[in-house]
Design a protein around this motif. Structure first.
Motif, mmCIF file in Angstrom:
data_model
loop_
_atom_site.group_PDB
_atom_site.id
_atom_site.type_symbol
_atom_site.label_atom_id
_atom_site.label_comp_id
_atom_site.label_asym_id
_atom_site.label_seq_id
_atom_site.Cartn_x
_atom_site.Cartn_y
_atom_site.Cartn_z
ATOM 1 N N LEU C 13 0.696 -1.155 0.087
ATOM 2 C CA LEU C 13 -0.106 -0.052 -0.071
ATOM 3 C C LEU C 13 0.860 1.228 -0.118
ATOM 4 O O LEU C 13 0.589 2.094 -0.621
ATOM 5 C CB LEU C 13 -0.965 -0.095 1.074
ATOM 6 N N TRP C 127 -5.743 3.035 -6.049
ATOM 7 C CA TRP C 127 -5.402 3.525 -4.749
ATOM 8 C C TRP C 127 -6.528 3.451 -3.768
ATOM 9 O O TRP C 127 -6.498 2.868 -2.686
ATOM 10 C CB TRP C 127 -4.554 4.778 -4.840
ATOM 11 N N ALA C 130 -7.579 -0.058 -2.723
ATOM 12 C CA ALA C 130 -6.675 -0.501 -1.839
ATOM 13 C C ALA C 130 -6.807 -0.004 -0.291
ATOM 14 O O ALA C 130 -6.659 -0.854 0.751
ATOM 15 C CB ALA C 130 -5.245 -0.622 -2.315
ATOM 16 N N MET C 131 -6.939 1.253 -0.370
ATOM 17 C CA MET C 131 -6.992 1.647 1.108
ATOM 18 C C MET C 131 -8.089 1.376 1.709
ATOM 19 O O MET C 131 -8.139 1.167 2.990
ATOM 20 C CB MET C 131 -6.931 3.268 0.807
#
Lengths: 419, 77, 181
Positions: C13, C127, C130-131
């Motif tokens: 990450l 992003w 994933a977060m």
């Protein structure tokens, strides 16, 4: 300034001039019968590779602007067509797109002598071993071409493609792009069109006047063609002449190497009453009316390259800087906005030129204009940047006193903002 | 045969990586687009390369973010 | 395996965050202090590839872990997992997107700029996915250091996005807006 699309300038009267009409000899609106009456019966599909040799002997150059030798271009395409395991059938396109606002000789020719153009197209296609054929022209010109095709015993396989009314629509890669993908903007040319053009086939994009000349050479031979013009610029060419009222827009057929002043007189203008003449159109150059011969070759001080045959005269009262500024603004606006140097450089040039024309007295502007012109040349998919730079640099040269006047705060012409 | 660096101006966005990799061959203009140093006319689109610049040119072809560069051989005429 | 799976997830990450930031910087055409533009381009690529490697380790280790009970189908098809299927599914979506971006990135010269570019835009989707996966599925959400890091990354990404959308983003934007030097 631009011609209405449905009106064509009259066929010029050639009385009292040295040049007998050749291309427009069949008279106005010549149909199939008049065409045969005037030029004699001839079968374009009987043309063979010998035609290319005849074109070489004639020394015919392209009449669409670049003045490249027609036989060289055709031979390159013929050569590429024979290469490789799966040789592609060549393509010949008759290019009648005339994005140039000051040019009208091609649409005049297509309106009055379409059969001569079709003869040339079919003969050249035959000489390349049976190439596919296209006629690419603005909407207003296509019905006449379609009618001419229907009058002929052969030629039913010629395909018609409509060109948009943009400045760049006649550029050869834009022509091929329009036929292939319906978008008349130039493409990056890693390989020449004569090697790999429409669908990867060797492609010849030939100006319609050039094709009409091909038809005459095929009929009457190279020595006949060279009878007009000069040894370095043989044959005749059509020119679109325009100028200050009362002169009317007129298409003339003039011999190669003709004196510019004689052409202006023939069009009803007095060279002494003109300040400058734009020769070759918006991608051409400004010259003084006297002392120039129209020819693609010769010393620059005494020759003006005819390009696509545009001759536009400016009277003594008009401001050359303002006229050029309007043209460069138009050219900047006509950029296809694909290539950075053109997309940003041309508007920058137009902006500087408009500031000078508008009376801004900053002496750095002239050198900035020169710098921008040198910066953009040679850097684009097509030659729009260098064409524009050529126009601007000729203006800086021919209108040098006017530039000095403008930059000192006054304009020599009426209506000048700084007057 | 002479190797040329071809610039596809319709793809180029003037990011400037090529001018960094080939500082002796390419400069950048006001808007960031490459300008071949000391070249005129169409040699600014098909830029002739010296052998010493070949490796860097290959790197530039690979790294160009817009795939606007290519190398090709042209017969010396 | 469980600990390794968690740690490799964090690292992936963090590296993805770095890669997105470098990608935006790369797009601006600006060099960064001593780093020339081509180095930023290479760094962007290498950080992204490294992130993908850690993502592989993250998934691989949890696949082998008896506690996570991840089965091979969940690796490819999202939202079928047994434990928090939605949050875990986001991780699967992220993995699929990363695969697409990495493969088209490596084959850029083969597939052409247009295809590459359209797939590469998906990176902006990776992003947040994933977060969200990390926050929703992760078992370290309660720990302060993780939240701090997540917040800092979010702020950095948001700032970079705002900059990306600002009119002066490009290095050459001043000249391209028609200003003469």
């Amino acid at each position: 300034m631009s011609q209405a699309n449905d009106t064509y300038p009259p066929v010029p009267m050639q009385e009292g001039t040295r040049q007998e009409p050749r291309l427009l000899a069949a008279g106005p609106d010549a149909g199939w019968a008049q065409h045969l009456d005037t030029f004699g019966t001839w079968e374009p599909h009987t043309a063979g590779p010998g035609l290319l040799e005849e074109l070489a002997a004639a020394g015919l150059t392209g009449r669409g602007g670049a003045a490249f030798e027609t036989w060289r271009k055709a031979t390159a395409a013929a050569g590429s067509g024979r290469k490789g395991m799966f040789p592609g059938r060549p393509v010949v396109v008759a290019n009648g797109a005339e994005g140039e606002q000051l040019s009208f000789k091609d649409r005049t020719l297509l309106a009055h002598a379409p059969h001569l153009v079709l003869d040339g197209l079919m003969a050249l296609a035959e000489a390349l071993g049976g190439a596919s054929t296209y006629v690419y022209a603005p909407a207003a010109g296509l019905p006449r071409v379609q009618q001419a095709i229907s009058e002929r015993p052969r030629g039913k396989r010629i395909r018609l493609v409509q060109s948009p009314e943009t400045f760049i629509s006649g550029e050869s890669s834009a022509v091929v792009n329009m036929i292939a993908h319906g978008s008349a903007v130039p493409t990056d040319q890693r390989r020449r069109l004569s090697e790999s053009g429409l669908n990867g086939r060797p492609t010849l994009v030939v100006n319609v006047e050039t094709l009409a000349q091909v038809a005459l050479i095929a009929r009457y031979g190279a020595p006949w063609f060279r009878h007009a013009g000069t040894p370095t610029d043989p044959g005749t060419r059509l020119v679109s002449v325009s100028g200050p009222a009362p002169a009317r827009d007129v298409v003339l057929e003039v011999p190669g190497g003709a004196q510019l002043s004689a052409v202006l007189e023939e069009a009803g203008m007095d060279p002494a009453a003109l300040s400058a003449v734009l020769v070759g159109g918006y991608h051409g150059r400004w010259v003084r009316p006297a002392g120039h011969a129209l020819s693609p070759v010769g010393p620059p001080a005494r020759t003006a390259r005819p390009g696509a045959g545009v001759i536009h005269a400016l009277d003594l009262q008009a401001c050359g800087i303002q006229a050029t500024a309007r043209m460069v603004s138009y050219l900047a606006d006509q950029s296809a906005r694909q290539c950075g140097p053109c997309m940003f450089g041309l508007p920058a040039m137009a902006s500087v030129l408009n500031r000078i024309a508008g009376g801004e007295t900053n002496h750095r502007l002239a050198s900035e204009l020169d710098r921008l012109g040198k910066l953009v040349t040679g850097r684009g998919a097509c030659r729009h940047p260098e064409g524009t730079t050529g126009l601007v640099s000729s203006a800086l040269e021919v209108f040098a006193p006017d530039f000095r006047a403008h930059l000192s705060g006054y304009c020599t012409g009426p209506g000048g903002a700084a007057a | 045969m002479k190797t040329q660096l071809h610039i596809d101006w319709t793809s180029c966005d003037g990011r400037g990586l090529c001018a960094e990799l080939l500082p002796g061959v390419l400069d950048r203009d006001d808007w960031g687009y490459p300008v071949a140093r000391g070249k005129a006319g169409r040699e600014r689109t098909d830029v002739p390369l010296r052998d010493a610049d070949l490796e860097a040119a290959q790197e530039a072809v690979v790294l160009c973010p817009k795939l606007a560069l290519s190398l090709h051989e042209r017969k010396v005429q | 395996m469980w600990a390794f799976g968690r740690v490799s997830g964090f690292v992936a990450l963090a590296l993805f965050t770095g890669s997105v930031l470098l990608g935006i910087l790369n797009r601006s055409g600006r060099p960064l202090m001593v780093l020339p533009r081509f180095s930023i381009s290479l760094l962007h690529r290498n950080v992204a590839l490294l992130a993908a490697v850690f993502l592989g380790l993250h998934v691989g280790s949890l696949l082998l872990d008896s506690f996570a009970k991840l089965n091979p189908v969940d690796v490819v098809v999202p939202f079928l997992g047994s434990f928090q299927p939605f949050w875990q599914g986001l991780g699967t979506v992220g993995l699929d997107l990363v695969l697409a971006v990495v493969v088209t990135g490596l084959l850029r010269h083969r597939i052409g700029q247009r295809t590459f570019k359209s797939v590469h835009w998906l990176s902006y989707g990776v992003w947040p996915v994933a977060m969200a996966h990390a926050l929703g599925n992760g078992t370290d959400v309660s720990s302060g250091w993780f939240l701090m890091l997540a917040a800092a990354s979010a702020v950095a990404i948001a700032a970079a996005l705002l900059w990306r959308l600002s009119p002066s983003f490009l290095e050459t934007s001043h000249a391209r807006q028609g200003n003469l030097p």
